[in-house]
Scaffold this motif. Structure first.
Motif, PDB file in Angstrom:
ATOM      1  N   HIS A  67       0.812  -1.223   0.000  1.00 49.27           N
ATOM      2  CA  HIS A  67       0.000   0.000   0.000  1.00 49.27           C
ATOM      3  C   HIS A  67       0.844   1.271   0.000  1.00 49.27           C
ATOM      4  O   HIS A  67       0.361   2.335  -0.364  1.00 49.27           O
ATOM      5  CB  HIS A  67      -0.998  -0.012   1.163  1.00 49.27           C
ATOM      6  N   GLU A  68       2.104   1.177   0.397  1.00 44.90           N
ATOM      7  CA  GLU A  68       3.001   2.347   0.380  1.00 44.90           C
ATOM      8  C   GLU A  68       4.009   2.286  -0.765  1.00 44.90           C
ATOM      9  O   GLU A  68       4.994   3.007  -0.770  1.00 44.90           O
ATOM     10  CB  GLU A  68       3.723   2.490   1.719  1.00 44.90           C
ATOM     11  N   GLY A  69       3.797   1.397  -1.725  1.00 45.18           N
ATOM     12  CA  GLY A  69       4.683   1.310  -2.876  1.00 45.18           C
ATOM     13  C   GLY A  69       5.498   0.032  -2.890  1.00 45.18           C
ATOM     14  O   GLY A  69       5.192  -0.940  -2.209  1.00 45.18           O
ATOM     15  N   TYR A  71       8.576  -2.463  -2.151  1.00 45.91           N
ATOM     16  CA  TYR A  71       9.474  -2.709  -1.026  1.00 45.91           C
ATOM     17  C   TYR A  71      10.083  -4.102  -1.134  1.00 45.91           C
ATOM     18  O   TYR A  71       9.614  -4.930  -1.919  1.00 45.91           O
ATOM     19  CB  TYR A  71       8.754  -2.524   0.321  1.00 45.91           C
ATOM     20  N   SER A 119      15.287   6.570   1.545  1.00 43.56           N
ATOM     21  CA  SER A 119      13.932   6.821   2.041  1.00 43.56           C
ATOM     22  C   SER A 119      13.960   7.988   3.016  1.00 43.56           C
ATOM     23  O   SER A 119      14.820   8.041   3.891  1.00 43.56           O
ATOM     24  CB  SER A 119      13.381   5.589   2.759  1.00 43.56           C
ATOM     25  N   ASP A 121      11.510  10.219   5.664  1.00 43.81           N
ATOM     26  CA  ASP A 121      10.262  10.461   6.391  1.00 43.81           C
ATOM     27  C   ASP A 121      10.355  11.854   6.974  1.00 43.81           C
ATOM     28  O   ASP A 121      11.353  12.205   7.617  1.00 43.81           O
ATOM     29  CB  ASP A 121      10.078   9.448   7.523  1.00 43.81           C
ATOM     30  N   LYS A 132       6.387  11.244   3.168  1.00 40.83           N
ATOM     31  CA  LYS A 132       7.302  10.138   2.869  1.00 40.83           C
ATOM     32  C   LYS A 132       7.768  10.312   1.441  1.00 40.83           C
ATOM     33  O   LYS A 132       6.994  10.730   0.584  1.00 40.83           O
ATOM     34  CB  LYS A 132       6.604   8.783   2.984  1.00 40.83           C
TER      35      LYS A 132
END
Length: 150
Positions: A67-69, A71, A119, A121, A132
């Motif tokens: 759901h966040e891309g 990984y 990454s 945040d 993000k």
């Protein structure tokens, strides 16, 4: 992609700019930066930040969509505080594991693709806004002309 002193490459220039921008916004945003580095070699995805012993015994990592891309479960992430730390990870940890081989055109031609993932945040200091982002840079395997490189 790292370049040389006095003529820095894209990895250094991009990460340096990232930290400059974070510093400029430090009065309104707090940031946390983590780095992962993988090698893609003959269809296998391998963690370049492992110790040489762990690297040589690791299993092929799986790239997943969530759901966040995109990984990679189980991938090493290292928190960093400067562009220099990222370049050190590339040059001192990842380079030890990365597959290279000498050719007639290049003493240490890469035989794999190297993927640097940064990454970020962010959290607004006063408001409850979180951000993000991920910067991905790829150093492709050596592309010397086959008929000249032997």
């Amino acid at each position: 992609m790292e370049g040389v002193k006095g003529n820095r490459g894209m990895n250094y220039l991009c990460t340096e700019k990232l930290f400059e921008m974070m510093h400029e916004r430090s009065n309104v945003m707090n940031y946390r930066v983590k780095v992962s580095i993988v090698e893609i070699y003959v269809g296998h995805v391998l963690d370049l930040l492992l110790s040489p012993k762990e690297y040589n015994t690791q299993q092929n990592l799986k790239i997943k969509q969530g759901h966040e891309g995109v990984y990679i479960p189980g991938l090493t992430e290292v928190e960093v505080f400067s562009a220099e730390e990222i370049i050190d990870l590339l040059n001192k940890r990842a380079a030890v594991n990365r597959r290279t081989n000498a050719t007639s055109m290049n003493q240490s031609s890469s035989r794999s693709h190297c993927v640097l993932m940064v990454s970020v945040d962010g959290a607004h200091v006063k408001e409850r806004i979180k951000t993000k982002g991920k910067m991905i840079m790829v150093d492709l395997a050596g592309s010397e002309r086959v008929n000249r490189s032997q």
